[in-house]
Design a protein around this motif. Structure first.
Motif, PDB file in Angstrom:
ATOM      1  N   UNK A  75       0.829  -1.209   0.000  1.00  0.00           N
ATOM      2  CA  UNK A  75       0.000   0.000   0.000  1.00  0.00           C
ATOM      3  C   UNK A  75       0.865   1.262   0.000  1.00  0.00           C
ATOM      4  N   UNK A  76       1.963   1.229   0.773  1.00  0.00           N
ATOM      5  CA  UNK A  76       2.865   2.382   0.824  1.00  0.00           C
ATOM      6  C   UNK A  76       3.518   2.621  -0.537  1.00  0.00           C
ATOM      7  N   UNK A  77       3.932   1.554  -1.199  1.00  0.00           N
ATOM      8  CA  UNK A  77       4.567   1.683  -2.509  1.00  0.00           C
ATOM      9  C   UNK A  77       3.570   2.200  -3.542  1.00  0.00           C
ATOM     10  N   UNK A  81       4.076   5.620  -5.489  1.00  0.00           N
ATOM     11  CA  UNK A  81       4.085   5.634  -6.960  1.00  0.00           C
ATOM     12  C   UNK A  81       3.032   6.614  -7.484  1.00  0.00           C
ATOM     13  N   UNK A  82       1.879   6.638  -6.847  1.00  0.00           N
ATOM     14  CA  UNK A  82       0.798   7.529  -7.268  1.00  0.00           C
ATOM     15  C   UNK A  82       1.175   8.989  -7.063  1.00  0.00           C
ATOM     16  N   UNK A  83       1.785   9.296  -5.914  1.00  0.00           N
ATOM     17  CA  UNK A  83       2.086  10.698  -5.606  1.00  0.00           C
ATOM     18  C   UNK A  83       3.349  11.212  -6.278  1.00  0.00           C
ATOM     19  N   UNK A  84       4.319  10.325  -6.578  1.00  0.00           N
ATOM     20  CA  UNK A  84       5.590  10.775  -7.164  1.00  0.00           C
ATOM     21  C   UNK A  84       5.670  10.534  -8.665  1.00  0.00           C
ATOM     22  N   UNK A  90      10.425   0.216  -9.749  1.00  0.00           N
ATOM     23  CA  UNK A  90      11.607   0.922  -9.235  1.00  0.00           C
ATOM     24  C   UNK A  90      11.529   1.052  -7.713  1.00  0.00           C
ATOM     25  N   UNK A  91      10.349   1.350  -7.193  1.00  0.00           N
ATOM     26  CA  UNK A  91      10.181   1.491  -5.754  1.00  0.00           C
ATOM     27  C   UNK A  91      10.388   0.151  -5.039  1.00  0.00           C
ATOM     28  N   UNK A  92       9.850  -0.925  -5.598  1.00  0.00           N
ATOM     29  CA  UNK A  92      10.074  -2.271  -5.030  1.00  0.00           C
ATOM     30  C   UNK A  92      11.557  -2.601  -5.027  1.00  0.00           C
TER      31      UNK A  92
END
Length: 98
Positions: A75-77, A81-84, A90-92
């Motif tokens: 959920x955090x990722x 991803x949605x906000x940035x 890439x985040x994972x």
């Protein structure tokens, strides 16, 4: 000082049903599939080890906690991803790298 011998605590099927909230048929189906501790046979009676049932419950609690943690991380990722605008892959990868 003398050692204290701790004897196993054995529970009846009714005790197991009350403790787990599982039905009789569900308990025996899970025993058959290896998902639940098997009883100890004492003559024709079946008894369950309290220690084994406690370990079974602790394993289920740990699995639940791990699943909830993984879901929170996902959920955090997704939110990041949605906000940035960055990709989830890439985040994972960043999180896996430490």
């Amino acid at each position: 000082m003398a050692e204290v011998e701790v004897k196993p605590i054995l529970l009846t099927l009714d005790d197991v049903i009350r403790a787990t909230g599982q039905s009789r048929s569900s308990i025996y189906a899970k025993i058959k599939s290896g998902e639940f501790p098997a009883p100890v046979k004492i003559g024709s009676a079946s008894r369950w080890s309290y220690r084994e049932l406690e370990e079974w419950a602790e394993a289920h609690i740990a699995a639940r906690d791990a699943e909830e943690k993984a879901q929170r991380q996902t959920d955090e990722i997704i939110e990041e991803a949605r906000t940035t605008g960055r990709s989830m892959d890439a985040l994972y990868a960043e999180r896996r790298a430490g």
